[in-house]
Design a protein around this motif. Structure first.
Motif, short mmCIF file in Angstrom:
data_model
loop_
_atom_site.label_atom_id
_atom_site.label_comp_id
_atom_site.label_asym_id
_atom_site.label_seq_id
_atom_site.Cartn_x
_atom_site.Cartn_y
_atom_site.Cartn_z
N UNK A 17 0.86 -1.18 0.00
CA UNK A 17 0.00 0.00 0.00
C UNK A 17 0.89 1.22 0.00
N UNK A 18 0.35 2.32 -0.52
CA UNK A 18 1.06 3.59 -0.47
C UNK A 18 0.17 4.62 0.19
N UNK A 19 0.60 5.11 1.32
CA UNK A 19 -0.12 6.15 2.02
C UNK A 19 0.38 7.52 1.57
N UNK A 20 -0.55 8.45 1.53
CA UNK A 20 -0.20 9.83 1.18
C UNK A 20 -0.67 10.75 2.28
N UNK A 21 0.03 11.85 2.42
CA UNK A 21 -0.36 12.88 3.38
C UNK A 21 -0.11 14.22 2.73
N UNK A 22 -1.20 14.93 2.46
CA UNK A 22 -1.11 16.24 1.84
C UNK A 22 -1.17 17.31 2.92
N UNK A 23 -0.30 18.30 2.82
CA UNK A 23 -0.20 19.33 3.83
C UNK A 23 -0.45 20.70 3.24
N UNK A 24 -1.01 21.55 4.05
CA UNK A 24 -1.13 22.96 3.69
C UNK A 24 -0.01 23.72 4.39
N UNK A 30 10.30 23.07 5.52
CA UNK A 30 11.08 23.21 6.75
C UNK A 30 10.67 22.22 7.83
N UNK A 31 9.65 21.42 7.56
CA UNK A 31 9.10 20.56 8.60
C UNK A 31 9.69 19.15 8.55
N UNK A 32 9.84 18.59 9.73
CA UNK A 32 10.05 17.15 9.84
C UNK A 32 8.68 16.49 9.73
N UNK A 33 8.59 15.46 8.92
CA UNK A 33 7.33 14.76 8.70
C UNK A 33 7.46 13.32 9.17
N UNK A 64 13.48 -1.74 5.81
CA UNK A 64 13.66 -2.62 4.64
C UNK A 64 12.33 -3.03 4.01
N UNK A 65 11.21 -2.65 4.62
CA UNK A 65 9.89 -2.94 4.01
C UNK A 65 9.15 -1.65 3.64
N UNK A 66 9.34 -0.60 4.44
CA UNK A 66 8.64 0.65 4.23
C UNK A 66 9.64 1.71 3.75
N UNK A 67 9.11 2.68 3.01
CA UNK A 67 9.94 3.80 2.56
C UNK A 67 9.16 5.09 2.65
N UNK A 68 9.73 6.08 3.30
CA UNK A 68 9.11 7.39 3.41
C UNK A 68 9.78 8.33 2.42
N UNK A 69 8.98 9.18 1.81
CA UNK A 69 9.52 10.15 0.86
C UNK A 69 8.66 11.40 0.90
N UNK A 70 9.17 12.48 0.33
CA UNK A 70 8.44 13.74 0.34
C UNK A 70 8.70 14.49 -0.95
N UNK A 71 7.75 15.32 -1.30
CA UNK A 71 7.89 16.24 -2.42
C UNK A 71 7.45 17.60 -1.90
N UNK A 77 3.81 13.99 1.60
CA UNK A 77 4.71 12.96 2.08
C UNK A 77 4.02 11.62 1.85
N UNK A 78 4.81 10.62 1.48
CA UNK A 78 4.28 9.30 1.21
C UNK A 78 4.92 8.25 2.12
#
Length: 124
Positions: A17-24, A30-33, A64-71, A77-78
């Motif tokens: 699964x891929x979770x997404x989190x959209x931020x305003x 500048x944030x740690x997510x 080794x199973x999950x990966x966090x990333x951001x744009x 953030x995913x």
């Protein structure tokens, strides 16, 4: 900062699964997510975090199973979750903060902003 998590669902053991989190907010970059999860009857636990520098941190249980990333351009953030197990079943929350020190990055109490949570259920 307002956070909106999505992407949860029902998946079989071994699935993804891929979770997404959209931020305003203008200063998203500048944030740690972070991503945290809470299973029924258990405390909220750290899953993964990504600093504004791009450095990532993981709980041993998901490494080794999950990966966090951001744009930062998309204010998103995913959390890519692979090889899912029944123990991964939980409500997953995204969180953000602008002033977390590294030693506190796994502490959910240090995050100021939270999304509403998205349910992930892994069937055996």
């Amino acid at each position: 900062v307002q956070l909106q998590a999505s992407g949860g669902g029902l998946v079989q053991t071994g699935g993804s699964l891929r979770l997404s989190c959209a931020a305003s907010g203008r200063t998203f970059n500048r944030y740690t997510l972070g991503w945290f999860r809470q299973a029924p009857g258990k405390d909220r636990e750290f899953v993964a975090a990504i600093r504004y520098s791009g450095h990532t941190y993981y709980a041993d249980s998901v490494k080794d199973r999950f990966a966090i990333s951001r744009d930062n351009a998309k204010n998103t953030v995913w959390l890519q979750m692979n090889s899912l197990k029944p123990d991964d079943t939980a409500i997953y929350y995204c969180a953000a903060d602008s002033s977390i020190i590294l030693s506190s990055i796994r502490n959910y109490e240090q995050y100021s902003y939270w999304g509403q949570g998205t349910l992930v259920t892994v069937s055996s």
